[in-house]
Design a protein around this motif. Structure first.
Motif, PDB file in Angstrom:
ATOM      1  N   HIS A 257       0.877  -1.496   0.108  1.00 24.26           N
ATOM      2  CA  HIS A 257       0.009  -0.300   0.097  1.00 24.26           C
ATOM      3  C   HIS A 257       0.835   1.423   0.267  1.00 24.26           C
ATOM      4  CE1 HIS A 257      -3.834  -2.029   0.714  1.00 24.26           C
ATOM      5  NE2 HIS A 257      -3.509  -2.286   0.797  1.00 24.26           N
ATOM      6  N   ILE A 258       2.141   1.440   1.253  1.00 25.98           N
ATOM      7  CA  ILE A 258       2.828   2.376   1.054  1.00 25.98           C
ATOM      8  C   ILE A 258       3.287   2.663  -0.368  1.00 25.98           C
ATOM      9  CG2 ILE A 258       4.683   3.554   1.706  1.00 25.98           C
ATOM     10  CD1 ILE A 258       3.597   2.229   4.111  1.00 25.98           C
ATOM     11  N   ASP A 259       4.009   0.928  -1.564  1.00 30.50           N
ATOM     12  CA  ASP A 259       4.313   1.444  -2.627  1.00 30.50           C
ATOM     13  C   ASP A 259       4.129   1.454  -3.753  1.00 30.50           C
ATOM     14  OD1 ASP A 259       7.015   1.282  -1.059  1.00 30.50           O
ATOM     15  OD2 ASP A 259       6.833  -1.139  -1.979  1.00 30.50           O
ATOM     16  N   GLY A 260       2.536   1.281  -3.676  1.00 27.87           N
ATOM     17  CA  GLY A 260       1.988   1.237  -4.652  1.00 27.87           C
ATOM     18  C   GLY A 260       2.356   0.395  -5.754  1.00 27.87           C
ATOM     19  N   LYS A 261       1.684  -0.093  -6.898  1.00 29.38           N
ATOM     20  CA  LYS A 261       1.827  -0.427  -7.542  1.00 29.38           C
ATOM     21  C   LYS A 261       1.796   0.104  -9.394  1.00 29.38           C
ATOM     22  CE  LYS A 261       1.904  -5.069  -5.792  1.00 29.38           C
ATOM     23  NZ  LYS A 261       2.691  -6.019  -5.798  1.00 29.38           N
ATOM     24  N   SER A 265      -2.133  -1.224 -14.419  1.00 24.92           N
ATOM     25  CA  SER A 265      -2.372  -0.758 -16.161  1.00 24.92           C
ATOM     26  C   SER A 265      -3.488  -0.232 -15.908  1.00 24.92           C
ATOM     27  CB  SER A 265      -2.379  -1.517 -17.149  1.00 24.92           C
ATOM     28  OG  SER A 265      -2.325  -0.656 -17.770  1.00 24.92           O
ATOM     29  N   PRO A 266      -4.676   0.734 -15.277  1.00 24.59           N
ATOM     30  CA  PRO A 266      -3.541   1.660 -14.933  1.00 24.59           C
ATOM     31  C   PRO A 266      -2.787   1.143 -13.589  1.00 24.59           C
ATOM     32  CG  PRO A 266      -5.743   2.171 -14.807  1.00 24.59           C
ATOM     33  CD  PRO A 266      -5.426   0.571 -15.034  1.00 24.59           C
ATOM     34  N   PRO A 267      -2.293   2.251 -13.048  1.00 23.06           N
ATOM     35  CA  PRO A 267      -1.348   1.497 -11.529  1.00 23.06           C
ATOM     36  C   PRO A 267      -2.176   2.070 -10.526  1.00 23.06           C
ATOM     37  CG  PRO A 267      -0.574   3.259 -12.188  1.00 23.06           C
ATOM     38  CD  PRO A 267      -1.486   3.376 -13.121  1.00 23.06           C
ATOM     39  N   VAL A 268      -1.942   1.556  -9.515  1.00 19.25           N
ATOM     40  CA  VAL A 268      -2.094   2.315  -8.023  1.00 19.25           C
ATOM     41  C   VAL A 268      -1.377   2.896  -7.047  1.00 19.25           C
ATOM     42  CG1 VAL A 268      -3.004   1.335  -5.847  1.00 19.25           C
ATOM     43  CG2 VAL A 268      -3.063  -0.283  -7.978  1.00 19.25           C
ATOM     44  N   PRO A 269      -1.423   4.229  -6.889  1.00 18.41           N
ATOM     45  CA  PRO A 269      -0.605   4.586  -6.336  1.00 18.41           C
ATOM     46  C   PRO A 269      -0.170   4.943  -5.008  1.00 18.41           C
ATOM     47  CG  PRO A 269      -2.758   5.965  -6.701  1.00 18.41           C
ATOM     48  CD  PRO A 269      -2.811   4.307  -6.959  1.00 18.41           C
ATOM     49  N   PRO A 270       0.575   5.705  -4.663  1.00 23.19           N
ATOM     50  CA  PRO A 270       1.364   4.921  -3.039  1.00 23.19           C
ATOM     51  C   PRO A 270       0.118   5.266  -2.350  1.00 23.19           C
ATOM     52  CG  PRO A 270       2.635   6.534  -4.387  1.00 23.19           C
ATOM     53  CD  PRO A 270       1.172   6.200  -5.435  1.00 23.19           C
ATOM     54  N   LEU A 271      -0.207   4.710  -0.789  1.00 28.02           N
ATOM     55  CA  LEU A 271      -0.917   5.425  -0.265  1.00 28.02           C
ATOM     56  C   LEU A 271       0.678   5.462   1.544  1.00 28.02           C
ATOM     57  CD1 LEU A 271      -3.784   5.626   1.543  1.00 28.02           C
ATOM     58  CD2 LEU A 271      -3.563   3.635   1.893  1.00 28.02           C
ATOM     59  N   ALA A 272      -0.519   6.487   1.642  1.00 30.72           N
ATOM     60  CA  ALA A 272       0.548   7.986   2.680  1.00 30.72           C
ATOM     61  C   ALA A 272       0.457   6.652   4.277  1.00 30.72           C
ATOM     62  CB  ALA A 272       0.066   8.812   3.422  1.00 30.72           C
ATOM     63  N   PRO A 273       1.334   6.512   5.175  1.00 30.42           N
ATOM     64  CA  PRO A 273       1.067   5.282   6.009  1.00 30.42           C
ATOM     65  C   PRO A 273       0.594   5.979   6.930  1.00 30.42           C
ATOM     66  CG  PRO A 273       3.471   6.007   5.106  1.00 30.42           C
ATOM     67  CD  PRO A 273       2.800   5.928   4.656  1.00 30.42           C
ATOM     68  N   ALA A 274       0.011   7.453   7.458  1.00 35.70           N
ATOM     69  CA  ALA A 274      -0.631   8.062   8.089  1.00 35.70           C
ATOM     70  C   ALA A 274      -2.211   7.696   7.727  1.00 35.70           C
ATOM     71  CB  ALA A 274      -0.660   9.414   8.197  1.00 35.70           C
ATOM     72  N   LYS A 275      -2.526   7.197   6.832  1.00 32.60           N
ATOM     73  CA  LYS A 275      -3.768   7.276   5.728  1.00 32.60           C
ATOM     74  C   LYS A 275      -4.920   5.643   6.563  1.00 32.60           C
ATOM     75  CE  LYS A 275      -4.940  10.605   5.234  1.00 32.60           C
ATOM     76  NZ  LYS A 275      -6.646  11.228   5.873  1.00 32.60           N
ATOM     77  N   PHE A 276      -3.947   4.282   7.297  1.00 28.73           N
ATOM     78  CA  PHE A 276      -4.124   3.195   7.281  1.00 28.73           C
ATOM     79  C   PHE A 276      -3.851   2.279   8.223  1.00 28.73           C
ATOM     80  CE2 PHE A 276      -0.662   2.200   5.434  1.00 28.73           C
ATOM     81  CZ  PHE A 276       0.049   0.566   4.676  1.00 28.73           C
ATOM     82  N   THR A 277      -4.496   1.695   8.735  1.00 30.84           N
ATOM     83  CA  THR A 277      -4.444   0.762   9.959  1.00 30.84           C
ATOM     84  C   THR A 277      -4.076  -0.790   9.543  1.00 30.84           C
ATOM     85  OG1 THR A 277      -6.474   0.078  10.124  1.00 30.84           O
ATOM     86  CG2 THR A 277      -5.653   2.407  10.947  1.00 30.84           C
ATOM     87  N   GLY A 278      -3.356  -1.661   9.526  1.00 25.39           N
ATOM     88  CA  GLY A 278      -3.624  -3.248   9.589  1.00 25.39           C
ATOM     89  C   GLY A 278      -3.956  -3.864  10.708  1.00 25.39           C
ATOM     90  N   GLY A 279      -4.441  -4.880   9.694  1.00 27.72           N
ATOM     91  CA  GLY A 279      -5.267  -6.292  10.581  1.00 27.72           C
ATOM     92  C   GLY A 279      -4.908  -6.891  11.026  1.00 27.72           C
ATOM     93  N   PRO A 305       7.765  -2.448  15.597  1.00 27.39           N
ATOM     94  CA  PRO A 305       8.490  -1.722  15.266  1.00 27.39           C
ATOM     95  C   PRO A 305       8.613  -0.269  13.899  1.00 27.39           C
ATOM     96  CG  PRO A 305       9.732  -2.758  16.016  1.00 27.39           C
ATOM     97  CD  PRO A 305       8.507  -3.606  16.212  1.00 27.39           C
ATOM     98  N   TYR A 306       8.048  -1.689  12.472  1.00 26.92           N
ATOM     99  CA  TYR A 306       7.986  -1.669  11.522  1.00 26.92           C
ATOM    100  C   TYR A 306       6.583  -0.065  11.848  1.00 26.92           C
ATOM    101  CZ  TYR A 306       5.571  -1.024   6.655  1.00 26.92           C
ATOM    102  OH  TYR A 306       5.340  -1.126   5.761  1.00 26.92           O
ATOM    103  N   VAL A 307       5.410  -0.724  12.089  1.00 28.11           N
ATOM    104  CA  VAL A 307       4.465   0.348  12.257  1.00 28.11           C
ATOM    105  C   VAL A 307       4.337   1.534  12.768  1.00 28.11           C
ATOM    106  CG1 VAL A 307       1.830   0.074  13.648  1.00 28.11           C
ATOM    107  CG2 VAL A 307       1.900  -1.246  12.047  1.00 28.11           C
ATOM    108  N   GLN A 308       5.112   1.387  13.438  1.00 31.47           N
ATOM    109  CA  GLN A 308       5.299   2.841  13.714  1.00 31.47           C
ATOM    110  C   GLN A 308       6.539   3.874  12.803  1.00 31.47           C
ATOM    111  OE1 GLN A 308       5.044   3.166  18.872  1.00 31.47           O
ATOM    112  NE2 GLN A 308       6.464   1.136  18.225  1.00 31.47           N
ATOM    113  N   THR A 309       7.526   3.031  12.529  1.00 33.88           N
ATOM    114  CA  THR A 309       7.958   3.930  11.673  1.00 33.88           C
ATOM    115  C   THR A 309       7.883   3.300  10.333  1.00 33.88           C
ATOM    116  OG1 THR A 309       9.739   1.444  11.240  1.00 33.88           O
ATOM    117  CG2 THR A 309       9.903   3.595  13.573  1.00 33.88           C
ATOM    118  N   ALA A 310       6.765   2.888   9.145  1.00 37.16           N
ATOM    119  CA  ALA A 310       7.411   2.827   7.761  1.00 37.16           C
ATOM    120  C   ALA A 310       7.105   4.053   7.037  1.00 37.16           C
ATOM    121  CB  ALA A 310       5.951   1.810   7.686  1.00 37.16           C
ATOM    122  N   ALA A 311       8.310   4.261   7.019  1.00 38.63           N
ATOM    123  CA  ALA A 311       8.501   6.280   5.694  1.00 38.63           C
ATOM    124  C   ALA A 311       7.188   5.617   4.780  1.00 38.63           C
ATOM    125  CB  ALA A 311       9.828   6.072   5.133  1.00 38.63           C
ATOM    126  N   PRO A 312       6.870   6.778   4.092  1.00 38.96           N
ATOM    127  CA  PRO A 312       6.371   7.178   2.868  1.00 38.96           C
ATOM    128  C   PRO A 312       7.300   7.250   1.668  1.00 38.96           C
ATOM    129  CG  PRO A 312       6.198   9.329   3.859  1.00 38.96           C
ATOM    130  CD  PRO A 312       7.839   8.187   5.515  1.00 38.96           C
TER     131      PRO A 312
END
Length: 368
Positions: A257-261, A265-279, A305-312
């Motif tokens: 989600h952070i990287d996008g795809k 075609s068409p691409p999936v754009p990246p998502l800001a880490p601040a805009k999602f949770t993990g289940g 640690p990853y959830v608290q530091t994942a970089a955009p």
């Protein structure tokens, strides 16, 4: 004098060379420490005692006997700061159905008393519309009138003082035009509220664990509804996968989600880490997970640690995902193990909330 200057220069050159050699032996400089952002959202989907139907009215005392761990992790503080009651059938909501299990399209068990049980302890409450069982009903309801469905969802939010989660799990040809109408109609009643002070203004969406399922919904949500410069929805929940993932697999899914795809075609754009949770699962099939009983050995702890530091990586400016969501409290399946006594989750979710310093009530969420 000239010889003295040359000698000093030669000595300086030799010293610089020596320092360079020593630095190469010491190895590369340590990278800067990643910015750590505290967890904001630490929530649970809740399925009542009948596999997510919420079909019968329950008294507060009986409900508390099965769910006390959610409001008290052992030290008098809640284990979570968000509970999502799951699920409202979108077609019954559109049609305002009153029958054995619903009143005006809302399950009979989703009462004001149950909402107040949580909100009185500072826990935010939302109603989830959909779920995999009601995917076809989402399709039908949207085809009939997405705008009216959004208006009726907004009216429910007003009536109960809750937010609304969109759980539309159509993997093939989702009706995004009418889903946009649903969102626009809801926002016309409850505008986006960055401060998070209006519970009914909280409108979220579920996306896949990663970007390889629900691709059209992931794409639309990331491109148009979850942008940090023009937000429409508050955040997304990356849902649980088919089974509890390892920490490495979950991290890989969320990183998609952070990287996008860009290769799609068409691409999936990246998502800001601040805009999602993990289940993650707290109980799955016949197994009670460490997520419920033992935070020290849980995937949650390994991923913190990853959830608290994942970089955009192309969207957003701040590091760290919003937090965690857990599937699911009480009895998500008629045949599986749930989280009612004796399988309560103070030692997992509750201990995690304590270890991570989860704030109660839910704070204002990051906007970038």
């Amino acid at each position: 004098m000239l010889r003295s200057v040359r000698s000093r220069r030669r000595a300086g050159t030799l010293l610089a060379a020596l320092l360079l050699a020593l630095s190469s032996l010491a190895g590369p400089a340590a990278p800067a420490a990643a910015a750590v952002t505290p967890v904001s959202v630490f929530g649970a989907w809740h399925c009542s005692n009948d596999a997510c139907l919420w079909g019968t009215v329950r008294g507060a005392a009986e409900f508390d006997s099965q769910n006390h761990w959610l409001i008290n992790r052992g030290d008098g503080r809640p284990s979570v700061n968000l509970v999502v009651l799951s699920f409202v059938n979108p077609l019954r909501l559109l049609n305002q159905t009153t029958d054995a299990g619903n009143i005006n399209g809302v399950p009979r068990g989703m009462t004001q008393e149950i909402v107040n049980y949580f909100t009185a302890r500072g826990i935010r409450v939302m109603f989830s519309i959909g779920g995999i069982t009601y995917t076809g009903d989402w399709d039908t309801a949207l085809a009939q009138n997405g705008t009216l469905l959004g208006q009726r969802a907004a009216a429910v939010a007003t009536q109960f003082g809750v937010g609304i989660e969109i759980d539309y799990e159509q993997n093939t040809g989702p009706n995004l035009t009418q889903l946009q109408n649903f969102i626009s109609a809801y926002r016309a009643v409850h505008p986006y509220n960055a401060a998070g002070t209006d519970p009914a203004a909280r409108l979220t969406i579920d996306v896949a664990a990663g970007d390889r399922w629900l691709i059209d919904i992931n794409r639309k949500a990331s491109a148009d509804w979850l942008r940090t410069d023009a937000p429409v929805l508050d955040f997304a929940n990356a849902m649980v996968s088919a089974r509890q993932p390892s920490a490495a697999t979950a991290q890989s899914n969320w990183q998609e989600h952070i990287d996008g795809k860009s290769q799609y075609s068409p691409p999936v754009p990246p998502l800001a880490p601040a805009k999602f949770t993990g289940g993650l699962y707290i109980a799955e099939g016949s197994k009670v997970r460490p997520e419920c009983t033992n935070y020290g050995t849980s995937v949650t702890k390994a991923l913190a640690p990853y959830v608290q530091t994942a970089a955009p990586n192309g969207a957003g400016t701040t590091s760290g995902m919003l937090g965690f969501m857990f599937w699911a409290a009480e009895r998500p399946s008629t045949r599986g193990i749930g989280t009612a006594p004796p399988n309560t989750c103070e030692g997992g979710v509750g201990a995690g909330a304590q270890a991570l310093g989860v704030p109660v009530p839910l704070p204002a969420l990051r906007q970038s």
